[in-house]
Motif scaffolding. Structure first.
Motif, mmCIF file in Angstrom:
data_model
loop_
_atom_site.group_PDB
_atom_site.id
_atom_site.type_symbol
_atom_site.label_atom_id
_atom_site.label_comp_id
_atom_site.label_asym_id
_atom_site.label_seq_id
_atom_site.Cartn_x
_atom_site.Cartn_y
_atom_site.Cartn_z
ATOM 1 N N ILE A 10 0.871 -1.169 0.000
ATOM 2 C CA ILE A 10 0.000 0.000 0.000
ATOM 3 C C ILE A 10 0.909 1.219 0.000
ATOM 4 N N PHE A 11 0.975 1.884 -1.132
ATOM 5 C CA PHE A 11 1.877 3.025 -1.265
ATOM 6 C C PHE A 11 1.329 3.970 -2.321
ATOM 7 N N VAL A 12 0.925 5.156 -1.908
ATOM 8 C CA VAL A 12 0.473 6.178 -2.854
ATOM 9 C C VAL A 12 1.740 6.818 -3.419
ATOM 10 N N ASN A 13 2.081 6.390 -4.619
ATOM 11 C CA ASN A 13 3.381 6.696 -5.211
ATOM 12 C C ASN A 13 3.416 8.105 -5.807
ATOM 13 N N PHE B 274 2.131 10.805 -10.132
ATOM 14 C CA PHE B 274 1.153 11.886 -10.168
ATOM 15 C C PHE B 274 1.786 13.122 -10.797
ATOM 16 N N GLY B 275 1.060 13.746 -11.713
ATOM 17 C CA GLY B 275 1.535 14.972 -12.329
ATOM 18 C C GLY B 275 1.088 16.195 -11.561
ATOM 19 N N GLU C 33 -2.643 16.961 -10.232
ATOM 20 C CA GLU C 33 -3.413 15.729 -10.064
ATOM 21 C C GLU C 33 -3.722 15.514 -8.573
ATOM 22 N N ASP C 34 -4.356 14.382 -8.257
ATOM 23 C CA ASP C 34 -4.975 14.215 -6.947
ATOM 24 C C ASP C 34 -4.114 13.485 -5.919
ATOM 25 N N LEU C 35 -2.798 13.743 -5.908
ATOM 26 C CA LEU C 35 -1.922 13.076 -4.941
ATOM 27 C C LEU C 35 -2.382 13.321 -3.511
ATOM 28 N N ASP C 36 -2.606 14.568 -3.157
ATOM 29 C CA ASP C 36 -2.984 14.883 -1.775
ATOM 30 C C ASP C 36 -4.393 14.407 -1.438
ATOM 31 N N ALA C 37 -5.271 14.424 -2.421
ATOM 32 C CA ALA C 37 -6.665 14.052 -2.172
ATOM 33 C C ALA C 37 -6.917 12.553 -2.285
ATOM 34 N N PRO D 27 1.779 12.990 -18.880
ATOM 35 C CA PRO D 27 3.218 12.880 -19.121
ATOM 36 C C PRO D 27 3.975 12.539 -17.835
ATOM 37 N N GLY D 28 4.872 11.560 -17.945
ATOM 38 C CA GLY D 28 5.666 11.149 -16.797
ATOM 39 C C GLY D 28 5.008 10.106 -15.912
ATOM 40 N N HIS D 29 3.709 9.875 -16.129
ATOM 41 C CA HIS D 29 2.974 8.944 -15.271
ATOM 42 C C HIS D 29 3.609 7.559 -15.284
ATOM 43 N N PHE D 30 3.850 7.027 -16.474
ATOM 44 C CA PHE D 30 4.341 5.648 -16.539
ATOM 45 C C PHE D 30 5.783 5.524 -16.078
ATOM 46 N N ARG D 31 6.569 6.580 -16.187
ATOM 47 C CA ARG D 31 7.910 6.523 -15.608
ATOM 48 C C ARG D 31 7.811 6.306 -14.098
#
Length: 280
Positions: free
Chosen positions: A55-58, A62-63, A66-70, A122-126
């Protein structure tokens, strides 16, 4: 069941399990589990001796904006669900332990990451391939389970695993849907009741595309035009992409065949939903 947050402890536990001849089944997630995740855990329990869930919100996938914090998080809830599915170990690291100061190494898969979600994010899959490669190195799995709802992600991870000669069997598992047809996603909690109703346009579009294919329509453009009209009929829906592609190369197809897969991403309000289906 044990929850481990330390990278070295997790790696040592898994290396010891391998040395003892135990078969490690691994389900990597960002948490906020739903029945789709549980289906992966159940299959992992069936096929493995040691079942590991991460369980890791990577943050690297996230660009900006985007919703990293949420992104929804509830480790207590997730742990209860994971234990009920037979999970042995949960790996729940902090971001600073996965990406310590001075971190400078990333994994890029070229070609199939340039389209679809790769073009939109962009960058998501990296970020995805980097964290999955790191998790494979830490957990040392024999088997790793991924849902087919993230069709492009599954293809990218398979490509990375093959190209880097990683000794992991990547297992794709079928999409799990709500009773009304909506593909299960942790982000579904963002939807209002009305937006959720509008989100059913994705599963209706799949049903329409499959029916047209069964009726003998081979022109991909004709199918996509019908789907676009259906989705555009929802007031809060905005198509990000809608494509028919070859299941292996993800190249667009003008005419459908047995390898054709419909792939779509649609914003409903502010929530981005993805879905897919084979057509024949």
């Amino acid at each position: 069941m044990h929850i481990i947050t330390d990278v070295n402890e997790m790696q040592q536990r898994c290396l010891a399990a391998r040395e003892a001849g135990r078969r490690i089944a691994f389900v990597p997630t960002m948490g906020y589990l739903h029945e789709g995740h549980i289906s992966l855990l159940r299959e992992g329990r069936r096929r493995g001796d040691l079942l590991v869930l991460s369980i890791f919100v990577n943050p690297t996938q996230f660009g900006a904006g985007e919703d990293l914090d949420a992104y929804p998080r509830d480790l207590t809830r997730d742990a209860e669900m994971a234990e009920s599915a037979g999970t042995d170990l949960i790996f729940a690291p902090e971001a600073q332990s996965m990406y310590p100061g001075g971190y400078a190494t990333y994994v890029d898969v070229e070609g199939i990451t340039d389209t679809l979600c790769g073009a939109s994010r962009p960058g998501h899959f990296r970020g995805v391939t980097t964290v999955v490669a790191k998790l494979f190195a830490i957990v040392q799995p024999h088997l790793a389970f991924f849902g087919q709802k993230d069709f492009q992600q599954l293809a990218v991870i398979r490509r990375m695993t093959l190209d880097l000669n990683l000794p992991v069997e990547v297992v794709g598992m079928p999409i799990v849907r709500e009773a009304d047809g909506l593909a299960m996603s942790s982000r579904n909690v963002y939807l209002s009741d009305d937006e959720r109703r509008q989100g059913l346009a994705l599963s209706r579009a799949i049903a329409l595309a499959r029916q047209m294919a069964r009726d003998g329509v081979e022109d991909g453009g004709e199918i996509l035009a019908a789907l676009r009209a259906l989705i555009d009929g929802e007031k809060d829906a905005r198509i990000d992409y809608l494509q028919i592609c070859h299941q292996l190369t993800l190249q667009e197809q003008a005419r459908i065949d047995g390898d054709s897969v419909l792939l779509m991403a649609v914003f409903v309000g502010k929530t981005r939903l993805i879905d897919n289906s084979f057509l024949l």
